[in-house]
Scaffold this motif. Structure first.
Motif, PDB file in Angstrom:
ATOM      1  N   UNK A 106      84.035   0.617 -12.584  1.00 42.87           N
ATOM      2  CA  UNK A 106      84.431   0.872 -13.968  1.00 42.87           C
ATOM      3  C   UNK A 106      84.218   2.309 -14.171  1.00 42.87           C
ATOM      4  N   UNK A 107      83.533   3.242 -13.592  1.00 41.77           N
ATOM      5  CA  UNK A 107      83.603   4.783 -13.780  1.00 41.77           C
ATOM      6  C   UNK A 107      84.935   5.217 -13.303  1.00 41.77           C
ATOM      7  N   UNK A 108      85.601   4.688 -12.140  1.00 39.69           N
ATOM      8  CA  UNK A 108      87.000   5.016 -11.523  1.00 39.69           C
ATOM      9  C   UNK A 108      87.988   4.787 -12.581  1.00 39.69           C
ATOM     10  N   UNK A 122      83.928  10.136  -3.715  1.00 42.47           N
ATOM     11  CA  UNK A 122      83.039  10.928  -4.618  1.00 42.47           C
ATOM     12  C   UNK A 122      82.336  10.081  -5.634  1.00 42.47           C
ATOM     13  N   UNK A 123      82.817   9.016  -6.093  1.00 47.31           N
ATOM     14  CA  UNK A 123      82.185   7.941  -7.080  1.00 47.31           C
ATOM     15  C   UNK A 123      81.061   7.405  -6.331  1.00 47.31           C
ATOM     16  N   UNK A 124      81.358   6.865  -5.118  1.00 46.70           N
ATOM     17  CA  UNK A 124      80.284   6.391  -4.265  1.00 46.70           C
ATOM     18  C   UNK A 124      79.090   7.273  -4.046  1.00 46.70           C
ATOM     19  N   UNK A 125      79.488   8.655  -3.479  1.00 43.69           N
ATOM     20  CA  UNK A 125      78.510   9.387  -3.309  1.00 43.69           C
ATOM     21  C   UNK A 125      77.586   9.886  -4.508  1.00 43.69           C
ATOM     22  N   UNK A 126      78.302  10.013  -5.531  1.00 42.47           N
ATOM     23  CA  UNK A 126      77.495  10.105  -6.778  1.00 42.47           C
ATOM     24  C   UNK A 126      76.605   9.062  -7.242  1.00 42.47           C
ATOM     25  N   UNK A 127      76.887   7.773  -6.905  1.00 41.03           N
ATOM     26  CA  UNK A 127      76.281   6.591  -7.123  1.00 41.03           C
ATOM     27  C   UNK A 127      74.943   6.412  -6.129  1.00 41.03           C
ATOM     28  N   UNK A 128      75.213   6.778  -5.202  1.00 42.51           N
ATOM     29  CA  UNK A 128      74.232   6.626  -4.119  1.00 42.51           C
ATOM     30  C   UNK A 128      73.173   7.949  -3.939  1.00 42.51           C
ATOM     31  N   UNK A 129      73.674   8.937  -4.830  1.00 47.29           N
ATOM     32  CA  UNK A 129      72.815  10.105  -5.040  1.00 47.29           C
ATOM     33  C   UNK A 129      71.787   9.830  -6.140  1.00 47.29           C
ATOM     34  N   UNK A 130      71.939   8.645  -6.825  1.00 48.34           N
ATOM     35  CA  UNK A 130      71.131   8.093  -7.755  1.00 48.34           C
ATOM     36  C   UNK A 130      71.374   8.335  -9.242  1.00 48.34           C
ATOM     37  N   UNK A 131      72.636   8.904  -9.397  1.00 54.75           N
ATOM     38  CA  UNK A 131      73.190   9.173 -10.684  1.00 54.75           C
ATOM     39  C   UNK A 131      74.031   8.142 -11.227  1.00 54.75           C
ATOM     40  N   UNK A 132      73.974   8.215 -12.459  1.00 52.10           N
ATOM     41  CA  UNK A 132      75.038   6.922 -13.083  1.00 52.10           C
ATOM     42  C   UNK A 132      76.207   7.699 -13.172  1.00 52.10           C
ATOM     43  N   UNK A 133      77.277   7.301 -12.353  1.00 50.10           N
ATOM     44  CA  UNK A 133      78.376   7.792 -12.200  1.00 50.10           C
ATOM     45  C   UNK A 133      79.357   7.223 -13.558  1.00 50.10           C
ATOM     46  N   UNK A 134      79.155   6.198 -14.268  1.00 53.02           N
ATOM     47  CA  UNK A 134      80.048   5.829 -15.383  1.00 53.02           C
ATOM     48  C   UNK A 134      79.383   6.767 -16.581  1.00 53.02           C
TER      49      UNK A 134
END
Length: 144
Positions: A106-108, A122-134
């Motif tokens: 959804x974010x992409x 990049x979206x996966x890295x942000x998500x796995x870092x615990x941030x809400x990428x969307x």
């Protein structure tokens, strides 16, 4: 050819028939279990194979999540090619790493529509870092 040769031949044919019957039974069970999901992916041009669905089951990945993500990506016009796109294996890996697959797709899509450069890695890295990428994409589009 005597009677003992005919008996051995019948025994071999019976064994082949049993083996073929077991194979057909397993194929039918797999088609019943994964056929509807595979057909949904096939009709949506999502490029998810029956082999991938069986593998997801064995790896305890919720196949419905992966198929829905691939369908959304395909319908949004994202690159889902096997060479360098958002592949089934990449989505599975993100799922198994504890990521939110639907959220990053959804974010992409949101980033693409807003003209923001955001790739899967990049979206996966942000998500796995615990941030809400969307939420990060939404904030980039409409700053608070």
């Amino acid at each position: 050819m005597d009677f003992s040769d005919v008996g051995i031949l019948n025994l071999v044919l019976f064994g082949v028939a049993i083996g073929l019957g077991i194979f057909v039974l397993i194929a039918a069970i797999l088609f019943v279990a994964f056929g509807a999901l595979w057909f949904q992916a096939f009709m949506s041009s999502a490029d998810v194979s029956m082999k991938s669905l069986i593998g997801m089951y064995l790896r305890q990945v919720r196949a419905q999540v992966i198929v829905n993500a691939k369908i959304m990506a395909a319908q949004a016009g994202l690159d889902i090619s096997r060479r360098n796109g958002i592949t089934t294996q990449r989505l599975e890996a993100h799922y198994l790493a504890g990521g939110n697959v639907m959220n990053i797709i959804n974010a992409i899509i949101a980033a693409q529509r807003a003209g923001i450069e955001l790739d899967f890695d990049r979206a996966a890295a942000i998500d796995l870092a615990g941030r809400d990428v969307l939420d990060a994409v939404r904030t980039s589009v409409l700053p608070k």
